[in-house]
Design a protein around this motif. Structure first.
Motif, PDB file in Angstrom:
ATOM      1  N   PHE A  52      58.282  69.616 131.519  1.00  0.00           N
ATOM      2  CA  PHE A  52      58.297  68.236 131.360  1.00  0.00           C
ATOM      3  C   PHE A  52      59.508  67.791 130.129  1.00  0.00           C
ATOM      4  O   PHE A  52      59.420  68.202 128.976  1.00  0.00           O
ATOM      5  N   TRP A  53      60.379  66.665 130.581  1.00  0.00           N
ATOM      6  CA  TRP A  53      61.197  66.567 129.639  1.00  0.00           C
ATOM      7  C   TRP A  53      61.223  64.682 129.648  1.00  0.00           C
ATOM      8  O   TRP A  53      61.282  64.156 130.297  1.00  0.00           O
ATOM      9  N   GLY A  54      61.458  64.278 128.285  1.00  0.00           N
ATOM     10  CA  GLY A  54      61.460  62.842 128.144  1.00  0.00           C
ATOM     11  C   GLY A  54      61.223  62.350 126.777  1.00  0.00           C
ATOM     12  O   GLY A  54      60.410  63.222 125.824  1.00  0.00           O
ATOM     13  N   TYR A  67      60.866  59.653 132.064  1.00  0.00           N
ATOM     14  CA  TYR A  67      60.642  61.161 131.906  1.00  0.00           C
ATOM     15  C   TYR A  67      60.853  61.922 133.247  1.00  0.00           C
ATOM     16  O   TYR A  67      61.308  61.479 134.183  1.00  0.00           O
ATOM     17  N   LEU A  68      60.963  63.370 133.170  1.00  0.00           N
ATOM     18  CA  LEU A  68      61.533  64.183 134.133  1.00  0.00           C
ATOM     19  C   LEU A  68      60.339  65.426 134.108  1.00  0.00           C
ATOM     20  O   LEU A  68      60.281  65.986 133.274  1.00  0.00           O
ATOM     21  N   VAL A  79      64.327  73.904 143.372  1.00  0.00           N
ATOM     22  CA  VAL A  79      63.659  73.158 142.446  1.00  0.00           C
ATOM     23  C   VAL A  79      63.191  71.986 142.799  1.00  0.00           C
ATOM     24  O   VAL A  79      63.673  71.427 143.906  1.00  0.00           O
ATOM     25  N   TRP A  80      62.325  71.569 142.270  1.00  0.00           N
ATOM     26  CA  TRP A  80      61.457  70.131 142.562  1.00  0.00           C
ATOM     27  C   TRP A  80      61.633  69.270 141.303  1.00  0.00           C
ATOM     28  O   TRP A  80      61.105  69.856 140.314  1.00  0.00           O
ATOM     29  N   VAL A  81      62.233  67.961 141.482  1.00  0.00           N
ATOM     30  CA  VAL A  81      62.256  67.265 140.327  1.00  0.00           C
ATOM     31  C   VAL A  81      61.483  65.837 140.796  1.00  0.00           C
ATOM     32  O   VAL A  81      61.658  65.323 141.747  1.00  0.00           O
ATOM     33  N   ASN A 116      54.741  75.620 126.860  1.00  0.00           N
ATOM     34  CA  ASN A 116      53.501  75.354 125.741  1.00  0.00           C
ATOM     35  C   ASN A 116      53.494  74.055 125.172  1.00  0.00           C
ATOM     36  O   ASN A 116      53.210  73.881 124.122  1.00  0.00           O
ATOM     37  N   GLY A 117      54.164  73.054 125.695  1.00  0.00           N
ATOM     38  CA  GLY A 117      54.365  71.895 125.487  1.00  0.00           C
ATOM     39  C   GLY A 117      52.812  71.029 125.258  1.00  0.00           C
ATOM     40  O   GLY A 117      52.043  71.409 126.078  1.00  0.00           O
TER      41      GLY A 117
END
Length: 128
Positions: A52-54, A67-68, A79-81, A116-117
């Motif tokens: 998870f990114w953003g 967010y991504l 890859v699934w986005v 581990n976010g």
């Protein structure tokens, strides 16, 4: 610098004595190498990387997403986005992705690897 100091090559006489500098010692330290993880995937959905990114930036997408969320199949590198508006959509998106893929392929996800976010922790993920 110690050699130059002993030879008297510093123009300032106060620099003649060099004290221990802990920052220099810390700067020369090396990090221990991590061992390489060896895992062998024998099929689709054996090992999935989940991240998870953003937030991405101050500017949002046309739909308002910042967010991504990504899923990468280790076996096929597919890859699934997913683009998300809010951070609390992570769990619902994961459930939808997992259900869709397991029905489509006919297999279950065996291992899910994350960084581990904190977005992967909580009561809903632990119960699931």
């Amino acid at each position: 610098m110690t050699v130059l100091s002993k030879r008297g090559l510093f123009p300032n006489p106060r620099v003649g004595k060099l004290d221990f500098c802990k920052h220099c010692i810390y700067g020369k330290q090396k990090h221990a190498n991590f061992g390489t993880a060896m895992h062998r995937t024998r099929g689709t959905l054996d090992y999935i990387h989940f991240d998870f990114w953003g937030p991405a930036a101050q500017v949002t997408s046309k739909e308002g997403c910042v967010y991504l969320q990504t899923f990468i199949n280790d076996y096929s590198m597919k890859v699934w986005v997913y683009f998300l508006k809010h951070k609390d959509e992570v769990y619902e998106t994961f459930k939808q992705w997992k259900t869709l893929l397991e029905k489509e392929i006919g297999k279950i996800v065996k291992r899910l690897r994350t960084d581990n976010g904190l977005e992967f922790y909580g009561a809903v993920f632990n119960e699931y």
